[in-house]
Design a protein around this motif. Structure first.
Motif, PDB file in Angstrom:
ATOM      1  N   SER A 133      73.457  79.993  42.587  1.00  0.00           N
ATOM      2  CA  SER A 133      73.054  81.024  41.616  1.00  0.00           C
ATOM      3  C   SER A 133      74.210  81.452  40.725  1.00  0.00           C
ATOM      4  O   SER A 133      74.020  81.786  39.559  1.00  0.00           O
ATOM      5  N   PHE A 134      75.433  81.422  41.285  1.00  0.00           N
ATOM      6  CA  PHE A 134      76.619  81.793  40.502  1.00  0.00           C
ATOM      7  C   PHE A 134      77.299  80.571  39.888  1.00  0.00           C
ATOM      8  O   PHE A 134      78.419  80.675  39.379  1.00  0.00           O
ATOM      9  N   GLY A 135      76.629  79.439  39.924  1.00  0.00           N
ATOM     10  CA  GLY A 135      77.150  78.239  39.277  1.00  0.00           C
ATOM     11  C   GLY A 135      78.486  77.801  39.847  1.00  0.00           C
ATOM     12  O   GLY A 135      78.736  77.876  41.048  1.00  0.00           O
ATOM     13  N   MET A 136      79.383  77.378  38.961  1.00  0.00           N
ATOM     14  CA  MET A 136      80.685  76.864  39.376  1.00  0.00           C
ATOM     15  C   MET A 136      81.618  77.962  39.874  1.00  0.00           C
ATOM     16  O   MET A 136      82.647  77.667  40.461  1.00  0.00           O
ATOM     17  N   SER A 137      81.259  79.227  39.649  1.00  0.00           N
ATOM     18  CA  SER A 137      82.120  80.325  40.107  1.00  0.00           C
ATOM     19  C   SER A 137      81.818  80.740  41.548  1.00  0.00           C
ATOM     20  O   SER A 137      82.495  81.603  42.097  1.00  0.00           O
ATOM     21  N   CYS A 138      80.814  80.114  42.172  1.00  0.00           N
ATOM     22  CA  CYS A 138      80.463  80.458  43.548  1.00  0.00           C
ATOM     23  C   CYS A 138      81.579  80.034  44.499  1.00  0.00           C
ATOM     24  O   CYS A 138      82.102  78.923  44.410  1.00  0.00           O
ATOM     25  N   LYS A 139      81.926  80.932  45.407  1.00  0.00           N
ATOM     26  CA  LYS A 139      82.986  80.649  46.390  1.00  0.00           C
ATOM     27  C   LYS A 139      82.428  80.035  47.668  1.00  0.00           C
ATOM     28  O   LYS A 139      83.190  79.624  48.546  1.00  0.00           O
ATOM     29  N   HIS A 140      81.103  80.024  47.818  1.00  0.00           N
ATOM     30  CA  HIS A 140      80.431  79.440  48.983  1.00  0.00           C
ATOM     31  C   HIS A 140      80.828  80.143  50.287  1.00  0.00           C
ATOM     32  O   HIS A 140      81.011  79.495  51.317  1.00  0.00           O
ATOM     33  N   VAL A 141      80.961  81.452  50.209  1.00  0.00           N
ATOM     34  CA  VAL A 141      81.349  82.217  51.401  1.00  0.00           C
ATOM     35  C   VAL A 141      80.297  83.267  51.754  1.00  0.00           C
ATOM     36  O   VAL A 141      79.771  83.278  52.871  1.00  0.00           O
ATOM     37  N   THR A 142      79.972  84.167  50.814  1.00  0.00           N
ATOM     38  CA  THR A 142      78.989  85.232  51.085  1.00  0.00           C
ATOM     39  C   THR A 142      77.966  85.372  49.965  1.00  0.00           C
ATOM     40  O   THR A 142      77.054  86.198  50.069  1.00  0.00           O
ATOM     41  N   GLU A 143      78.086  84.586  48.900  1.00  0.00           N
ATOM     42  CA  GLU A 143      77.256  84.794  47.719  1.00  0.00           C
ATOM     43  C   GLU A 143      75.780  84.474  47.982  1.00  0.00           C
ATOM     44  O   GLU A 143      75.460  83.466  48.615  1.00  0.00           O
ATOM     45  N   PRO A 144      74.869  85.357  47.509  1.00  0.00           N
ATOM     46  CA  PRO A 144      73.438  85.042  47.607  1.00  0.00           C
ATOM     47  C   PRO A 144      73.102  83.868  46.684  1.00  0.00           C
ATOM     48  O   PRO A 144      73.695  83.711  45.620  1.00  0.00           O
ATOM     49  N   GLY A 145      72.169  83.039  47.137  1.00  0.00           N
ATOM     50  CA  GLY A 145      71.786  81.897  46.315  1.00  0.00           C
ATOM     51  C   GLY A 145      72.770  80.750  46.350  1.00  0.00           C
ATOM     52  O   GLY A 145      72.711  79.848  45.503  1.00  0.00           O
ATOM     53  N   CYS A 146      73.681  80.756  47.337  1.00  0.00           N
ATOM     54  CA  CYS A 146      74.652  79.663  47.455  1.00  0.00           C
ATOM     55  C   CYS A 146      73.987  78.475  48.147  1.00  0.00           C
ATOM     56  O   CYS A 146      73.522  78.584  49.288  1.00  0.00           O
ATOM     57  N   LYS A 147      73.927  77.349  47.467  1.00  0.00           N
ATOM     58  CA  LYS A 147      73.243  76.171  47.994  1.00  0.00           C
ATOM     59  C   LYS A 147      73.986  75.558  49.179  1.00  0.00           C
ATOM     60  O   LYS A 147      73.362  74.993  50.084  1.00  0.00           O
ATOM     61  N   ILE A 148      75.307  75.697  49.186  1.00  0.00           N
ATOM     62  CA  ILE A 148      76.074  75.149  50.304  1.00  0.00           C
ATOM     63  C   ILE A 148      75.836  75.968  51.568  1.00  0.00           C
ATOM     64  O   ILE A 148      75.622  75.414  52.652  1.00  0.00           O
TER      65      ILE A 148
END
Length: 320
Positions: free
Chosen positions: A274-289
């Motif tokens: 959901s946050f595109g390339m700025s996603c840290k893949h740690v706690t973000e909602p909508g993180c595909k990883i």
């Protein structure tokens, strides 16, 4: 003429030249043209242009480096520069063990990430598969995870002979590098693959269970594979680059924010959060990883490994 670098130290290299003579060569002008400053300017497997010495048939000068097909390297912490380990490879043989020295899956994960970055084809070679620790559930789970990602895993033993035929058939007529920590049995494997080759093998430190450095510099070896491993086929050959044992494998030229691109199962999901390339893949909602981890598509072990390696890149605090 052209030649292949077999090994070298202090800017003096042993070069197998196309006229059949192996020459001791220095670099003409003492510096090769390169966009990158390396800890060592040449690696075993490099192809170079050589001018033979008019006074000594067994000496020469290296004039030029032929562009590499590929190379495997690491960051040399002491020299603060990239260190070339091997060049122009068909396979990168990442050697590990279930024990003696202890199994280090994150060490392999770092090597795999560097191999992905360098567009190399890695093969995970688990030596000492005859040890009781090979039956450990966590160890077997790690091997299964790598296999599920499409990595080839060979289960072998230089001591018992298990799996050596499969390895020999894979590397026939290929150029491969043996890479891994000290004490995992790289030199023992070479000795078994070619029973006319006698490399010095080391023992483990009793205090730490770590290997002693027996191979101190990388060397390209032309092996004639033991006939029994090839079903009686004679004159089967392979080229093996035996690299020095590594205590710490530090990634080179991979930023923390880019690491997910070099984890094979993460890469297709990068940029789709959901946050595109700025996603840290740690706690973000909508993180595909994260969704893939929760769904069991990405293993928790690999996700944890990714988190820790990313932190090591950020802090420079490289551990096991």
């Amino acid at each position: 003429m052209q030649g292949t670098v077999l090994g070298g130290t202090n800017n003096t290299f042993s070069v197998e030249c196309e006229d059949g003579v192996t020459r001791l060569c220095s670099i003409k002008g003492k510096q090769l043209k390169s966009d990158t400053r390396y800890y060592n300017p040449l690696a075993p497997g490099d192809v170079v242009k050589v001018e033979k010495d008019v006074l000594d048939e067994e000496k020469g000068q290296i004039l030029e480096l032929i562009p590499r097909k590929n190379a495997f390297l690491r960051w040399n912490v002491k020299g603060r520069t990239p260190q070339l380990l091997a060049a122009n490879l068909d396979y990168l043989l990442l050697v590990t063990t279930p024990d003696e020295p202890p199994f280090r899956p994150r060490f392999i994960d770092r090597e795999l990430a560097q191999a992905e970055y360098q567009n190399l084809e890695p093969v995970i070679v688990c030596n000492k598969y005859d040890l009781p620790a090979a039956c450990d559930a966590d160890f077997q789970n790690r091997l299964s995870i790598w296999e599920s990602l499409g990595y080839r895993v060979l289960r072998i033993s230089a001591k018992s002979g298990e799996g050596l035929t499969e390895l020999a058939e894979l590397i026939k007529d290929k150029t491969c590098a043996l890479v891994g920590q000290s004490g995992i049995g790289k030199s023992s494997l070479v000795n078994v693959l070619d029973n006319t080759c006698v490399l010095k093998t080391g023992s483990l430190s009793q205090k730490y269970g770590r290997g002693q450095h027996t191979t101190t510099k990388g060397t390209l070896l032309r092996l004639q594979i033991t006939e029994s491993l090839m079903g009686g086929l004679k004159n089967a050959v392979t080229s093996i680059i035996d690299t020095p044992g590594i205590r710490r494998f530090v990634l080179n030229d991979i930023e923390a924010e880019e690491l997910a691109l070099y984890f094979r199962e993460f890469k297709p999901l990068v940029g789709k959060c959901s946050f595109g390339m700025s996603c840290k893949h740690v706690t973000e909602p909508g993180c595909k990883i994260l969704e893939a981890v929760h769904a069991g598509v990405i293993s928790e072990e690999r996700y944890e490994s990714w988190l820790r390696i990313q932190e090591e890149i950020k802090t420079g605090g490289w551990k096991d």
